[in-house]
Design a protein around this motif. Structure first.
Motif, short mmCIF file in Angstrom:
data_model
loop_
_atom_site.label_atom_id
_atom_site.label_comp_id
_atom_site.label_asym_id
_atom_site.label_seq_id
_atom_site.Cartn_x
_atom_site.Cartn_y
_atom_site.Cartn_z
N LEU A 284 0.84 -1.20 0.00
CA LEU A 284 0.00 0.00 0.00
C LEU A 284 0.88 1.24 0.00
O LEU A 284 1.78 1.38 0.84
CB LEU A 284 -0.89 0.00 1.24
N VAL A 285 0.64 2.15 -0.92
CA VAL A 285 1.41 3.39 -0.97
C VAL A 285 1.06 4.26 0.24
O VAL A 285 -0.11 4.56 0.48
CB VAL A 285 1.11 4.17 -2.28
N LYS A 286 2.07 4.63 1.00
CA LYS A 286 1.88 5.48 2.18
C LYS A 286 2.01 6.95 1.82
O LYS A 286 1.24 7.78 2.30
CB LYS A 286 2.90 5.12 3.26
N MET A 287 2.98 7.28 0.99
CA MET A 287 3.21 8.68 0.63
C MET A 287 4.12 8.78 -0.58
O MET A 287 4.92 7.87 -0.84
CB MET A 287 3.82 9.44 1.80
N ILE A 288 3.98 9.87 -1.30
CA ILE A 288 4.86 10.19 -2.43
C ILE A 288 5.23 11.67 -2.33
O ILE A 288 4.33 12.52 -2.20
CB ILE A 288 4.19 9.93 -3.79
N VAL A 289 6.52 11.96 -2.38
CA VAL A 289 6.97 13.35 -2.34
C VAL A 289 7.97 13.57 -3.47
O VAL A 289 8.46 12.63 -4.09
CB VAL A 289 7.63 13.71 -0.99
N GLY B 181 8.97 23.07 -6.96
CA GLY B 181 7.57 22.83 -7.30
C GLY B 181 7.39 21.69 -8.27
O GLY B 181 8.36 21.18 -8.85
N LEU B 182 6.16 21.28 -8.43
CA LEU B 182 5.81 20.20 -9.34
C LEU B 182 6.13 20.62 -10.78
O LEU B 182 5.82 21.73 -11.20
CB LEU B 182 4.32 19.88 -9.21
N GLY B 183 6.75 19.71 -11.52
CA GLY B 183 7.11 20.01 -12.89
C GLY B 183 8.61 20.12 -13.09
O GLY B 183 9.09 20.12 -14.24
N GLU B 184 9.36 20.20 -11.99
CA GLU B 184 10.82 20.26 -12.08
C GLU B 184 11.43 18.86 -12.11
O GLU B 184 12.64 18.71 -12.20
CB GLU B 184 11.39 21.04 -10.89
N GLN B 185 10.57 17.84 -12.02
CA GLN B 185 11.01 16.45 -12.04
C GLN B 185 10.45 15.78 -13.30
O GLN B 185 9.50 16.25 -13.90
CB GLN B 185 10.49 15.69 -10.81
N TRP B 186 11.02 14.66 -13.67
CA TRP B 186 10.43 13.88 -14.76
C TRP B 186 9.06 13.37 -14.31
O TRP B 186 8.96 12.64 -13.31
CB TRP B 186 11.30 12.67 -15.09
N PRO B 187 7.97 13.74 -14.99
CA PRO B 187 6.65 13.28 -14.57
C PRO B 187 6.53 11.75 -14.51
O PRO B 187 5.87 11.20 -13.63
CB PRO B 187 5.72 13.88 -15.63
N SER C 92 -2.34 17.99 -9.88
CA SER C 92 -1.87 19.03 -8.96
C SER C 92 -1.54 18.46 -7.58
O SER C 92 -0.83 19.10 -6.80
CB SER C 92 -2.92 20.13 -8.83
N SER C 93 -2.07 17.27 -7.28
CA SER C 93 -1.81 16.64 -5.98
C SER C 93 -0.68 15.62 -6.03
O SER C 93 -0.37 14.99 -5.01
CB SER C 93 -3.09 15.96 -5.47
#
Length: 241
Positions: free
Chosen positions: A54-59, A64-70, A128-129
């Motif tokens: 079970l996925v507990k968390m993703i960070v 901000g979002l978009g600076e990483q490979w989606p 966005s989440s």
């Protein structure tokens, strides 16, 4: 108590185990990325799953979002799932260990096709989440997936209990492994009992060729040097007996 009932009791006890908070995981990830880890110095995704997958968390790291490979969001979850799914209370297996074993001629060839990612769960919810820790749409779901290159590790607490898995993605596979190893150490969840590697090597990535557990390809010279020194600079801990 029968063996089956004891196993079920232990599993549910582990499911309720303490994991880091969103902020603790994100801060630890950013701290690790402040150091040299080889690769391209890119921003990363980190996922933690519990013993049931079970996925507990993703960070994510960065401003901000978009600076990483989606695409690395789901890959990090896949790696966390793999690090947990093929490790045992007495034996740790990293995703890097599986690379050679799953190549043609290897004893686990085809393993990477065995547990496909649940794409409905993986991409459900507002983008966005994504990376919002326990509020990521994947949190509370089982994404599945098998990954067979560096970046996924099992998590063991100071009692030696296997809690789940950690997955890192966003750079080369070697750098992903380096960051995962250092992040697990930073979180204090590296009480690893044993692994394919002798002595302190445990579940570390080992460069080589062939179809064994010590057969992960190299990436860049900086990462190669860091990988070799991980068990010495960031040694796994020993659980209390």
């Amino acid at each position: 108590m029968t063996v089956l009932r004891a196993t079920v009791f232990l599993l549910f006890a582990v499911v309720g185990a303490q994991f880091p908070t969103d902020a603790q995981l994100r801060n630890a990830l950013n701290k690790v990325l402040d150091a040299k880890n080889g690769g391209f110095s890119l921003e990363m995704w980190a996922t933690i799953v519990d013993r049931t997958g079970l996925v507990k968390m993703i960070v994510y790291s960065g401003e901000g979002l978009g600076e990483q490979w989606p695409g690395s969001r789901v890959i990090s979850a896949q790696k966390a799932n793999t690090g947990n799914a093929f490790s045992l209370p007495g034996f740790a297996i990293s995703t890097a260990n599986l690379y050679g074993l799953t190549q043609p001629g290897g004893s686990l060839f085809g393993l990477q096709e065995s547990n496909p990612v649940d794409t409905v769960a993986a991409y459900k919810g507002p983008p966005s989440s994504w990376g919002a820790g326990t509020k990521d749409p994947l949190a509370g779901k089982r994404v599945g997936g098998i990954n067979v290159f560096g970046g996924g590790l099992p998590l063991y607490n100071k009692a030696g209990t296997l809690l789940g898995g950690l997955g890192i993605s966003g750079d080369t596979s070697c750098t992903d492994h380096i960051v995962a190893w250092r992040l697990r150490h930073e979180l204090g969840l590296d009480y690893v009992p044993a692994g394919f590697g002798a002595g302190a090597v445990m579940d570390n990535l080992v460069h080589g060729t062939g179809t064994g557990a010590a057969s992960h390809p190299t990436c860049d010279d900086v990462a190669t040097g860091i990988v070799a020194g991980l068990p010495t600079k960031y040694p796994t801990r020993k659980a209390a007996k």
